[in-house]
Write an enzyme that holds these catalytic residues in place. Structure first.
Site, PDB file in Angstrom:
ATOM      1  N   ARG A 261      -8.230   8.043   1.829  1.00 23.61           N
ATOM      2  CA  ARG A 261      -9.412   7.292   2.250  1.00 23.61           C
ATOM      3  C   ARG A 261     -10.001   7.907   3.512  1.00 23.61           C
ATOM      4  O   ARG A 261      -9.275   8.373   4.377  1.00 23.61           O
ATOM      5  CB  ARG A 261      -9.061   5.823   2.524  1.00 23.61           C
ATOM      6  N   SER A 351      -2.724  -6.765   0.400  1.00 25.72           N
ATOM      7  CA  SER A 351      -3.766  -7.676  -0.069  1.00 25.72           C
ATOM      8  C   SER A 351      -3.512  -7.951  -1.546  1.00 25.72           C
ATOM      9  O   SER A 351      -3.376  -7.012  -2.335  1.00 25.72           O
ATOM     10  CB  SER A 351      -5.163  -7.069   0.109  1.00 25.72           C
TER      11      SER A 351
END
Length: 425
Positions: A261, A351
């Site tokens: 990322r 998450s």
């Protein structure tokens, strides 16, 4: 992708739920585009109906010996007009698809309303943060002092925001991957080993594209390929454009992958150590369920991620993400936040999200219900866990006054019996 049927039948309801995200998505544009599309389709259908009627009339005229040339000429013109409408329909379809691809998922009505992560709702805590009798160090200092983390070497080889793990640091990384994968595989998850390069279609299917193309994902030059930003992408697309046997649901997968990322928006303390790297390891959990079972499966998914933290003895809390902190594709989600002494607060380590039918509509993943009708599945995803952040949590929570780090008991067998990391030079 938003459910077009829901938008047409309950536009104000969908609009009001989206407004809970705290942004204006200009959803009224959908009404205008859909109206234009329907008008073109209606015009085309009327022309085709006239064409079909004429195709039956022409043979009858010929049989009766009547003149058919004028009608044939009229139909030729009509046929050209119908063909002329086709690119207009394709254009409005493309415009509508592109618009909907940029609209996030509708929050579940049970998702707390809020503007940022500061308004997330704490649900529970497990264990209490350790109170040190000495001055605790951040994990990057611990790792450098022990000689198991070397950011300078990684910067020399590649650049900033990369690290090299050395000796028992590399072994700890591998031990965590093996421990997590084995734990999940023994709890009903099927292991998947996936490519680390994904096609644009796959990233579109899970919702990373088009929204995060510039700010998050690395694109391979002059191709439609991207470096994987999370194993969620290849695992979810494992069933893209398929109709799954409903008897197989729920289907649970776990996968370990190297992820990449850009992390362009992060700054400050997060740029040091293992919290936000351009390259990182993560164990991912993905579920495919029937719609009526997805809420319960979200609770199970979250519990499976919590199980890892509990087995490692790491203090954490679970928060219900508010609408302002909800991911683009998620309808509802929980964050697991581990205690990091150097931050003096809880930091996200997983998450867990229920995307409901949002990803399934984008990737066309369905199953046959009891009546044999194809229905979109619900998809869920969660980190089980992020490896770098878990290493950071272990180093900080298990640090000793002499600079050594005790290995959590559950990991000792995966460390070849090593129970403590000490400075060797």
């Amino acid at each position: 992708m938003q459910d077009i049927k829901a938008l047409r039948e309950n536009f104000e309801g969908v609009k009001n739920l989206l407004a809970r995200r705290g942004k204006d998505f200009e959803l009224d544009k959908f009404v205008e585009m859909d109206k234009r599309r329907r008008a073109l389709l209606q015009q085309s259908e009327e022309m085709k109906a006239k064409q079909n009627a004429a195709s039956k009339q022409i043979p009858a005229l010929k049989k009766e010996g009547k003149e058919s040339a004028p009608l044939m000429a009229e139909m030729k013109t009509l046929s050209e007009e119908i063909k002329g409408l086709e690119p207009q329909v394709r254009a409005i379809d493309e415009e509508l698809d592109n618009f909907l691809l940029g609209i996030p998922n509708t929050p579940n009505p049970n998702t707390p309303i809020g503007e940022s992560d500061e308004e997330n709702v704490e649900i529970r805590r497990w264990s209490e943060p350790i109170m040190f009798t000495f001055e605790a160090k951040p994990h990057w200092e611990i790792g450098e002092d022990l000689g198991i983390i070397n950011a300078a070497a990684a910067a020399k080889v590649t650049g900033s925001r990369f690290v090299m793990m050395y000796g028992l640091g590399a072994r700890l990384e591998r031990a965590l991957i093996n421990f997590m994968m084995e734990r999940h595989a023994n709890h009903g998850y099927v292991e998947l080993s996936t490519p680390i390069i994904v096609h644009r279609r796959s990233a579109l299917g899970t919702g990373q594209l088009p929204k995060f193309e510039d700010e998050m994902m690395y694109k391979l030059e002059n191709t439609e390929y991207f470096l994987n930003s999370t194993a969620e992408i290849p695992v979810t697309n494992y069933h893209r454009e398929e109709i799954i046997d409903g008897e197989q649901l729920p289907i649970n997968y776990c996968s370990w992958a190297v992820s990449f990322r850009k992390e362009g928006g992060s700054a400050g303390r997060d740029t040091r150590g293992l919290i936000r790297q351009h390259q990182f390891h993560k164990v991912e959990l993905v579920k495919f369920t029937k719609p009526e079972e997805s809420d319960a499966e979200l609770e199970k998914l979250t519990a499976d991620a919590e199980d890892i933290l509990q087995k490692l003895g790491l203090p954490y809390r679970v928060v219900d993400r508010c609408t302002g902190d909800l991911g683009f594709s998620a309808a509802k989600g929980y964050d697991l936040e581990v205690w990091l002494p150097s931050y003096n607060k809880y930091v996200e380590i997983s998450s867990c999200s229920n995307f409901e039918g949002f990803q399934a509509r984008r990737a066309d993943i369905r199953y046959r219900d009891g009546q044999g009708k194809p229905v979109h599945v619900h998809t869920l995803n969660g980190s089980g866990l992020a490896i770098g952040r878990t290493i950071a949590a272990i180093l900080e929570n298990y640090q000793q006054e002499d600079g050594s780090v005790v290995i959590p008991e559950a990991l000792v067998p995966y460390m070849g019996g090593v129970s403590k990391i000490v400075k060797t030079m």
